[in-house]
Motif scaffolding. Structure first.
Motif, PDB file in Angstrom:
ATOM      1  N   THR A  19     -12.319 -15.000  -7.950  1.00 48.20           N
ATOM      2  CA  THR A  19     -12.281 -14.624  -6.547  1.00 48.20           C
ATOM      3  C   THR A  19     -10.992 -13.867  -6.279  1.00 48.20           C
ATOM      4  OG1 THR A  19     -13.524 -16.627  -5.966  1.00 48.20           O
ATOM      5  CG2 THR A  19     -12.418 -15.465  -4.170  1.00 48.20           C
ATOM      6  N   TYR A  20     -11.120 -12.637  -5.770  1.00 43.90           N
ATOM      7  CA  TYR A  20      -9.962 -11.794  -5.488  1.00 43.90           C
ATOM      8  C   TYR A  20      -9.812 -11.638  -3.976  1.00 43.90           C
ATOM      9  CZ  TYR A  20      -9.744 -10.068 -10.350  1.00 43.90           C
ATOM     10  OH  TYR A  20      -9.623  -9.952 -11.708  1.00 43.90           O
ATOM     11  N   THR A  21      -8.597 -11.796  -3.496  1.00 45.53           N
ATOM     12  CA  THR A  21      -8.275 -11.483  -2.108  1.00 45.53           C
ATOM     13  C   THR A  21      -7.504 -10.172  -2.091  1.00 45.53           C
ATOM     14  OG1 THR A  21      -8.173 -13.830  -1.520  1.00 45.53           O
ATOM     15  CG2 THR A  21      -7.164 -12.259   0.016  1.00 45.53           C
ATOM     16  N   ALA A  22      -8.139  -9.139  -1.564  1.00 47.55           N
ATOM     17  CA  ALA A  22      -7.529  -7.812  -1.560  1.00 47.55           C
ATOM     18  C   ALA A  22      -6.465  -7.708  -0.476  1.00 47.55           C
ATOM     19  CB  ALA A  22      -8.594  -6.741  -1.336  1.00 47.55           C
ATOM     20  N   THR A  23      -5.481  -6.872  -0.725  1.00 42.99           N
ATOM     21  CA  THR A  23      -4.530  -6.513   0.308  1.00 42.99           C
ATOM     22  C   THR A  23      -5.294  -5.868   1.463  1.00 42.99           C
ATOM     23  OG1 THR A  23      -2.923  -6.093  -1.446  1.00 42.99           O
ATOM     24  CG2 THR A  23      -2.392  -5.255   0.739  1.00 42.99           C
ATOM     25  N   ALA A  24      -4.849  -6.133   2.684  1.00 43.24           N
ATOM     26  CA  ALA A  24      -5.571  -5.660   3.871  1.00 43.24           C
ATOM     27  C   ALA A  24      -5.926  -4.178   3.762  1.00 43.24           C
ATOM     28  CB  ALA A  24      -4.736  -5.911   5.120  1.00 43.24           C
TER      29      ALA A  24
ATOM     30  N   GLY B 151       0.436   0.541  -3.293  1.00 39.11           N
ATOM     31  CA  GLY B 151       0.854  -0.834  -3.578  1.00 39.11           C
ATOM     32  C   GLY B 151      -0.242  -1.628  -4.254  1.00 39.11           C
ATOM     33  N   SER B 152       0.039  -2.883  -4.507  1.00 43.12           N
ATOM     34  CA  SER B 152      -0.910  -3.768  -5.175  1.00 43.12           C
ATOM     35  C   SER B 152      -2.216  -3.854  -4.396  1.00 43.12           C
ATOM     36  CB  SER B 152      -0.310  -5.169  -5.317  1.00 43.12           C
ATOM     37  OG  SER B 152      -1.250  -6.058  -5.875  1.00 43.12           O
ATOM     38  N   LEU B 153      -3.329  -3.937  -5.126  1.00 39.09           N
ATOM     39  CA  LEU B 153      -4.639  -4.032  -4.484  1.00 39.09           C
ATOM     40  C   LEU B 153      -4.992  -5.462  -4.096  1.00 39.09           C
ATOM     41  CD1 LEU B 153      -6.777  -1.542  -6.599  1.00 39.09           C
ATOM     42  CD2 LEU B 153      -5.101  -1.093  -4.800  1.00 39.09           C
ATOM     43  N   THR B 154      -4.226  -6.433  -4.588  1.00 33.73           N
ATOM     44  CA  THR B 154      -4.465  -7.827  -4.231  1.00 33.73           C
ATOM     45  C   THR B 154      -3.195  -8.433  -3.664  1.00 33.73           C
ATOM     46  OG1 THR B 154      -3.954  -8.559  -6.501  1.00 33.73           O
ATOM     47  CG2 THR B 154      -6.273  -8.176  -5.965  1.00 33.73           C
ATOM     48  N   VAL B 155      -3.371  -9.447  -2.828  1.00 31.09           N
ATOM     49  CA  VAL B 155      -2.222 -10.130  -2.236  1.00 31.09           C
ATOM     50  C   VAL B 155      -1.557 -10.994  -3.306  1.00 31.09           C
ATOM     51  CG1 VAL B 155      -3.323 -10.166   0.025  1.00 31.09           C
ATOM     52  CG2 VAL B 155      -3.580 -12.132  -1.499  1.00 31.09           C
ATOM     53  N   PRO B 156      -0.297 -11.418  -3.094  1.00 32.50           N
ATOM     54  CA  PRO B 156       0.345 -12.329  -4.048  1.00 32.50           C
ATOM     55  C   PRO B 156      -0.501 -13.590  -4.240  1.00 32.50           C
ATOM     56  CG  PRO B 156       1.968 -11.456  -2.512  1.00 32.50           C
ATOM     57  CD  PRO B 156       0.623 -11.003  -2.014  1.00 32.50           C
ATOM     58  N   ASP B 157      -0.682 -13.990  -5.481  1.00 38.20           N
ATOM     59  CA  ASP B 157      -1.504 -15.146  -5.833  1.00 38.20           C
ATOM     60  C   ASP B 157      -2.942 -14.976  -5.340  1.00 38.20           C
ATOM     61  OD1 ASP B 157      -1.771 -17.625  -7.137  1.00 38.20           O
ATOM     62  OD2 ASP B 157      -1.531 -18.735  -5.260  1.00 38.20           O
TER      63      ASP B 157
END
Length: 239
Positions: free
Chosen positions: A132-137, A217-223
């Motif tokens: 499960t990935y949580t993407a950056t907004a 920037g990163s495509l996913t949030v930290p952790d």
């Protein structure tokens, strides 16, 4: 050139049952002997059933499919009113209820999803991985693009089997930022080897860098990447 397989447009329901202490085996027995057959009777498609490899919380995880939400609701209404279900539920709970909590997610396939992996010849069970990935907004489309153009083929290159890739239906928490997908591995050792080689692959390193530079920037949030290893139960259609 062969025609591309059309995207599976069904609605999927991802359900997690938190079994009461000491009741997981009884819950599995009820599904094996009654629930799965009654689901089918009422027009539901059983896709897969798993328990976590490290199942400290007594979980049963499963995936169902329906033509659409209206069909889903009609199927569940019929199932819950079925006298055979009522009898099976009552008999199984003579010594107490089996489930403390149920979590539900409603999913649809992404445009790049290639369907759920079928069971392997010979009946050997595989190790599944739920990620499960949580993407950056605002960057879920960028994440989808990277998977579509690079990640899926690199997973395959390094010995992993791509399963379904899903997005949450609108209106659910984090629906605009979440990617859910499944991989299948031969076993834990194969999974570790595949991930090690994938992460060191210069093609992956370059694709990751380019996608993050393009998105700022990163495509996913930290952790923001979660992984759970799952083993199919004996009555799972997909193993």
């Amino acid at each position: 050139m062969a025609e591309e397989k059309p995207r599976d447009a069904r609605l999927f329901e991802f359900r997690t049952y938190h079994a009461e202490p000491g009741k997981l085996d009884a819950l599995l027995t009820r599904f094996r002997d009654h629930t799965c057959k009654l689901f089918e009777k009422h027009g539901m498609t059983n896709v897969g059933y798993w328990v976590p490899v490290e199942n400290k919380d007594n979980l049963l995880i499963y995936l169902m499919a329906y033509p659409d939400r209206a069909a889903r609701d009609a199927s569940w209404k019929g199932f819950l009113a079925d006298e055979d279900w009522k009898k099976a539920a009552a008999a199984s709970e003579v010594n107490g209820k089996l489930v403390g909590k149920i979590d539900e997610l409603y999913l649809t396939n992404t445009d790049f999803s290639r369907g759920f992996p079928t069971s392997v010849a010979g009946g050997a069970d595989r190790l599944f991985e739920l990620r499960t990935y949580t993407a950056t907004a605002g960057k879920l489309p960028n994440l989808h693009k990277r998977f579509s153009e690079h990640t899926l083929e690199l997973f395959k290159k390094h010995g992993m089997t791509n399963g379904g890739y899903f997005k949450l239906t609108a209106g659910q928490p984090a629906a605009d930022d979440t990617l859910v997908y499944f991989l299948a591995h031969k076993d834990a050792a194969a999974a570790e080897k595949s991930w090690t080689s994938f992460r060191a692959d210069p093609v992956w390193v370059a694709a990751k860098k380019a996608s993050e530079e393009a998105a700022g920037g990163s495509l996913t949030v930290p952790d923001g990447v979660k992984s759970v290893f799952l083993k199919p139960v004996d009555f799972s259609p997909v193993k």
